[in-house]
Design an enzyme around this catalytic site. Structure first.
Site, short mmCIF file in Angstrom:
data_model
loop_
_atom_site.label_atom_id
_atom_site.label_comp_id
_atom_site.label_asym_id
_atom_site.label_seq_id
_atom_site.Cartn_x
_atom_site.Cartn_y
_atom_site.Cartn_z
N TYR A 296 -3.53 4.85 8.47
CA TYR A 296 -2.91 3.75 9.00
C TYR A 296 -1.49 3.53 9.11
O TYR A 296 0.24 3.44 9.43
CB TYR A 296 -2.18 4.19 6.87
CG TYR A 296 -2.20 2.58 6.56
CD1 TYR A 296 -2.63 1.49 5.93
CD2 TYR A 296 -0.64 1.93 6.31
CE1 TYR A 296 -2.62 0.29 5.72
CE2 TYR A 296 -0.53 0.26 5.44
CZ TYR A 296 -1.16 0.04 5.72
OH TYR A 296 -1.13 -1.34 4.94
N TYR B 51 0.66 -1.51 0.21
CA TYR B 51 0.22 0.27 -0.15
C TYR B 51 0.29 1.29 0.00
O TYR B 51 2.28 1.16 0.55
CB TYR B 51 -1.28 0.17 1.25
CG TYR B 51 -1.79 1.21 0.70
CD1 TYR B 51 -3.00 1.21 0.06
CD2 TYR B 51 -2.56 1.89 2.70
CE1 TYR B 51 -3.61 2.55 -0.10
CE2 TYR B 51 -3.29 3.14 2.53
CZ TYR B 51 -3.57 3.46 1.16
OH TYR B 51 -4.81 4.42 1.16
P1 NAI Z 1 -8.29 -9.90 3.57
O1 NAI Z 1 -8.90 -9.42 5.32
O2 NAI Z 1 -8.97 -10.55 2.66
O3 NAI Z 1 -6.84 -10.60 3.82
C1 NAI Z 1 -6.23 -10.54 5.08
C2 NAI Z 1 -5.41 -11.74 5.37
O4 NAI Z 1 -4.78 -11.45 6.09
C3 NAI Z 1 -7.11 -11.80 6.42
O5 NAI Z 1 -7.55 -13.10 5.68
C4 NAI Z 1 -6.51 -12.58 7.68
O6 NAI Z 1 -7.26 -13.69 8.01
C5 NAI Z 1 -5.20 -13.04 6.88
N1 NAI Z 1 -4.76 -12.87 8.49
C6 NAI Z 1 -3.72 -12.12 9.19
N2 NAI Z 1 -3.05 -12.45 10.20
C7 NAI Z 1 -2.71 -13.58 9.81
C8 NAI Z 1 -1.56 -13.97 9.71
N3 NAI Z 1 -0.38 -13.67 10.97
N4 NAI Z 1 -1.03 -15.46 8.83
C9 NAI Z 1 -1.79 -16.16 7.98
N5 NAI Z 1 -3.12 -15.42 7.84
C10 NAI Z 1 -3.04 -14.15 8.26
O7 NAI Z 1 -7.76 -8.56 3.57
P2 NAI Z 1 -7.22 -7.77 2.00
O8 NAI Z 1 -7.57 -5.91 1.76
O9 NAI Z 1 -8.08 -8.11 1.16
O10 NAI Z 1 -5.80 -7.94 2.39
C11 NAI Z 1 -4.67 -8.42 2.09
C12 NAI Z 1 -3.21 -7.65 1.20
O11 NAI Z 1 -4.18 -7.01 0.73
C13 NAI Z 1 -2.89 -7.20 2.77
O12 NAI Z 1 -0.94 -7.22 2.64
C14 NAI Z 1 -3.23 -6.03 2.87
O13 NAI Z 1 -2.59 -4.69 3.25
C15 NAI Z 1 -3.29 -6.14 1.41
N6 NAI Z 1 -4.30 -4.30 0.53
C16 NAI Z 1 -4.92 -3.99 1.00
C17 NAI Z 1 -5.49 -2.71 0.63
C18 NAI Z 1 -7.42 -2.29 0.53
O14 NAI Z 1 -7.75 -1.16 0.72
N7 NAI Z 1 -8.05 -3.66 1.59
C19 NAI Z 1 -4.50 -1.69 -0.05
C20 NAI Z 1 -3.76 -2.29 -0.04
C21 NAI Z 1 -3.00 -2.93 0.19
#
Ligand code: NAI
Length: 286
Positions: A182, A172
């Site tokens: 953030y 991000y």
């Molecule tokens: P999401 O909630 O779908 O995905 C995050 C996942 O990480 C969840 O499934 C959660 O269970 C898992 N997780 C957390 N701690 C964990 C651990 N210790 N071991 C294994 N799994 C773990 O949310 P999202 O937003 O799709 O996130 C996916 C990636 O995208 C992340 O790296 C996030 O920072 C990145 N991202 C998200 C943005 C947004 O606006 N949603 C923008 C830019 C990047």
């Protein structure tokens, strides 16, 4: 033979991980998933009960199949690292082999090799606190779950990755520009992830012919993003200020990931690819 992908960080059908899985499946890849242990039961039962069936439909009308869901907690590398209170926690005690090393061993036993590794996970317990108010614990926890988790996944999966393979993480823009809100060291964690993308591209490229890239994604109302608390504001800001004034869909990020994982990107490694309707290129909001 089709390619096989392991996608770490899917626990529902809203996030980027799910969309990446779908784009890879649509391109013919076999899908393996790593799901955070505390979220495993609900994810697996929702899958079984058909709760995701509508969002499993691929562009050609077929359904995305997930060959196997592995429990994973990317904060722990091997069983010796797991503290007693986590081991005996009832959300963890029901699953086994969920440290990174064990998960890689299980995938090796079940499938032999993979071609694509996706890291779509992040966690920062103090994300809603400004950096100035973040504790050492919170900062290190953010880096452990969101940055070192990628180093660890690559380290443990690279021995079973076929040459020519590709890895992708999600970052991000808060890593390089000020995004108030953030917090908790999450901006620092993303900066580490992006820097590591370069160093790991060198090491994995030289040693294993594996590519390492990261996608800097625009805002999406995922479960994780809602926990931060300012996601609707960021989505609106992007709609108003980005060069492309349209919604950003998870599918668009999934498609960029499919490109990066494919032979079309065979000379692309060590890169941050912005998939954000161009917002990163703006100097002022207009
Ligand atoms: P999401 O909630 O779908 O995905 C995050 C996942 O990480 C969840 O499934 C959660 O269970 C898992 N997780 C957390 N701690 C964990 C651990 N210790 N071991 C294994 N799994 C773990 O949310 P999202 O937003 O799709 O996130 C996916 C990636 O995208 C992340 O790296 C996030 O920072 C990145 N991202 C998200 C943005 C947004 O606006 N949603 C923008 C830019 C990047």
């Amino acid at each position: 033979r089709g390619k096989r992908a392991f996608i770490a960080g899917i626990a529902d059908d809203n996030g980027y991980g799910w969309a990446i899985a779908k784009s890879l499946a649509a391109a013919g890849a076999e899908i393996l998933v790593g799901t955070w242990v505390p979220a495993l039961n609900i994810f697996e039962s929702s899958l079984r009960r058909g709760k995701f069936d509508e969002s499993r439909v691929l562009p050609d009308g077929s359904m995305m199949e997930i060959s196997k869901v592995y429990p994973l907690d990317a904060v722990y590398d091997s069983p010796e690292d797991v503290p007693e209170d986590v081991k005996t926690n009832k959300r963890y005690a029901g699953s086994s082999n969920w440290t990174v090393k064990e998960a890689a061993e299980c995938v090796k036993q079940d499938f032999g090799t993979i071609d694509i590794l996706v890291h779509s996970l992040a966690n920062g317990p103090e994300v809603s606190k400004p950096l100035l108010e973040t504790s050492r614990y919170g900062y290190l926890a953010a880096v452990s779950a969101s940055s070192y988790s990628f180093v660890s996944l690559l380290k443990h999966f690279i021995p079973i990755m076929n040459p020519g393979g590709a890895t992708i993480s999600l970052t991000y823009i808060a890593s390089e520009r000020i995004i108030p809100g953030y917090g908790g060291g999450m901006s620092s964690a993303k900066a580490a992830l992006e820097s590591d993308t370069k160093v790991l591209a060198f090491e994995a490229g030289r040693k294993h012919k594996v590519r390492v890239n990261t996608i800097s994604a625009g805002p999406l109302g995922s479960r994780a993003a809602k926990a931060i608390g300012f996601i609707d504001m960021m989505i609106n800001y992007s709609l108003e200020n980005a060069p492309l004034q349209k919604d950003l869909t998870a599918e668009e990020v999934g498609n960029a990931a499919a490109f990066l994982a494919s032979p079309l990107a065979s000379a692309v490694t060590g890169q941050v690819l912005y998939v954000d309707n161009g917002l990163n290129a703006m100097g002022v909001g207009v």
